[in-house]
Write a protein that holds these residues in place. Structure first.
Motif, mmCIF file in Angstrom:
data_model
loop_
_atom_site.group_PDB
_atom_site.id
_atom_site.type_symbol
_atom_site.label_atom_id
_atom_site.label_comp_id
_atom_site.label_asym_id
_atom_site.label_seq_id
_atom_site.Cartn_x
_atom_site.Cartn_y
_atom_site.Cartn_z
ATOM 1 N N THR A 4 0.833 -1.204 0.000
ATOM 2 C CA THR A 4 0.000 0.000 0.000
ATOM 3 C C THR A 4 0.864 1.249 0.000
ATOM 4 O OG1 THR A 4 -1.764 -1.161 1.164
ATOM 5 C CG2 THR A 4 -1.799 1.245 1.268
ATOM 6 N N VAL A 5 0.436 2.219 -0.791
ATOM 7 C CA VAL A 5 1.079 3.532 -0.825
ATOM 8 C C VAL A 5 0.071 4.543 -0.292
ATOM 9 C CG1 VAL A 5 2.086 5.329 -2.280
ATOM 10 C CG2 VAL A 5 2.496 2.929 -2.808
ATOM 11 N N ARG A 6 0.471 5.285 0.739
ATOM 12 C CA ARG A 6 -0.351 6.390 1.265
ATOM 13 C C ARG A 6 0.162 7.668 0.630
ATOM 14 N NH1 ARG A 6 -3.832 5.909 5.253
ATOM 15 N NH2 ARG A 6 -3.521 8.075 5.823
ATOM 16 N N PHE A 7 -0.778 8.488 0.170
ATOM 17 C CA PHE A 7 -0.442 9.737 -0.501
ATOM 18 C C PHE A 7 -0.925 10.921 0.312
ATOM 19 C CE2 PHE A 7 -0.891 6.601 -3.895
ATOM 20 C CZ PHE A 7 0.210 6.853 -4.685
ATOM 21 N N SER A 8 -0.108 11.971 0.358
ATOM 22 C CA SER A 8 -0.537 13.267 0.877
ATOM 23 C C SER A 8 -0.954 14.095 -0.330
ATOM 24 C CB SER A 8 0.601 13.984 1.609
ATOM 25 O OG SER A 8 1.010 13.240 2.723
ATOM 26 N N ILE A 9 -2.163 14.650 -0.294
ATOM 27 C CA ILE A 9 -2.613 15.530 -1.363
ATOM 28 C C ILE A 9 -2.041 16.905 -1.030
ATOM 29 C CG2 ILE A 9 -4.597 16.424 -2.649
ATOM 30 C CD1 ILE A 9 -4.391 13.310 -2.610
ATOM 31 N N THR A 10 -1.204 17.449 -1.917
ATOM 32 C CA THR A 10 -0.413 18.635 -1.585
ATOM 33 C C THR A 10 -1.023 19.962 -2.034
ATOM 34 O OG1 THR A 10 0.877 18.363 -3.601
ATOM 35 C CG2 THR A 10 1.733 17.308 -1.592
ATOM 36 N N ASP A 11 -2.065 19.917 -2.856
ATOM 37 C CA ASP A 11 -2.693 21.149 -3.337
ATOM 38 C C ASP A 11 -4.107 20.806 -3.794
ATOM 39 O OD1 ASP A 11 -2.992 23.813 -4.032
ATOM 40 O OD2 ASP A 11 -1.641 23.748 -5.753
ATOM 41 N N THR A 12 -4.882 21.825 -4.101
ATOM 42 C CA THR A 12 -6.248 21.607 -4.572
ATOM 43 C C THR A 12 -6.212 20.824 -5.886
ATOM 44 O OG1 THR A 12 -6.891 23.726 -3.616
ATOM 45 C CG2 THR A 12 -8.410 22.741 -5.201
ATOM 46 N N PRO A 13 -6.907 19.692 -5.951
ATOM 47 C CA PRO A 13 -6.900 18.909 -7.185
ATOM 48 C C PRO A 13 -7.735 19.557 -8.280
ATOM 49 C CG PRO A 13 -8.319 17.889 -5.549
ATOM 50 C CD PRO A 13 -7.662 19.047 -4.877
ATOM 51 N N ALA A 14 -7.457 19.167 -9.512
ATOM 52 C CA ALA A 14 -8.283 19.557 -10.659
ATOM 53 C C ALA A 14 -9.339 18.462 -10.807
ATOM 54 C CB ALA A 14 -7.438 19.663 -11.922
ATOM 55 N N LEU A 15 -10.597 18.814 -10.566
ATOM 56 C CA LEU A 15 -11.689 17.840 -10.625
ATOM 57 C C LEU A 15 -12.573 18.104 -11.837
ATOM 58 C CD1 LEU A 15 -12.684 17.843 -6.842
ATOM 59 C CD2 LEU A 15 -11.127 16.281 -8.028
ATOM 60 N N ASN A 16 -13.107 17.047 -12.397
ATOM 61 C CA ASN A 16 -14.014 17.139 -13.549
ATOM 62 C C ASN A 16 -13.386 17.884 -14.724
ATOM 63 O OD1 ASN A 16 -16.126 15.837 -12.060
ATOM 64 N ND2 ASN A 16 -16.443 17.773 -11.006
#
Length: 158
Positions: free
Chosen positions: A138-150
């Motif tokens: 398993t790889v745990r990720f930190s989301i580092t900025d606002t994602p681009a959605l849709n």
């Protein structure tokens, strides 16, 4: 409304770089990304959550709320472990920065179904078990900025 299963449709990539500040990759960047779809056993998180703010007042017994800060859900991907090749483990080493690109409806150019999460690999851990199942990690990720959605899936080059 037609329904579908994500299995066999959704594609997930790891891109080392995306030049645009909007985090929307070009077709070349998407083609150069590592397609990790086939190695995936499970996906957790990769969603935005809002931390609502309670706004009670003296006039009402109802405690209203307003939207507050957005945050990313704890996110991880569980992979099947390869007993001869460690290339993916090396690509997703702890501390690695990049982007998880999710094509929710598959690689359908111009479909507004692409989510791009800027990430840093927080940890890697092997699942050690005596159960009768395939080896996983398993790889745990930190989301580092606002994602681009849709976002629109990039067009293919003619």
């Amino acid at each position: 409304m037609p329904r579908f299963s994500r299995k066999g449709i959704t594609k997930i990539f790891f891109a080392e770089t995306i030049a645009a500040t909007s985090y929307i990759p070009t077709r070349t960047e998407l083609t150069d990304a590592t397609n990790i779809t086939k190695q995936i056993s499970a996906v957790e998180g990769f969603a935005l959550e809002n931390q609502e703010i309670e706004t009670p007042d003296m006039e009402s017994t109802f405690d209203s709320k307003i939207p507050g800060s957005d945050t990313a859900a704890d996110s991880s991907i569980t992979f099947y472990e390869d007993d001869t090749n460690s290339e993916l483990e090396e690509t997703l080493a702890k501390g690695t920065n990049g982007f998880i690109v999710i094509l929710r409806k598959g690689d359908v150019p111009a479909s507004n179904s692409m989510d791009v999460y800027p990430v840093r690999v927080a940890s890697q851990s092997a699942a050690i078990t005596v159960d009768n199942e395939a080896a996983k990690w398993t790889v745990r990720f930190s989301i580092t900025d606002t994602p681009a959605l849709n976002a629109p899936v990039p067009a293919t080059t003619p």
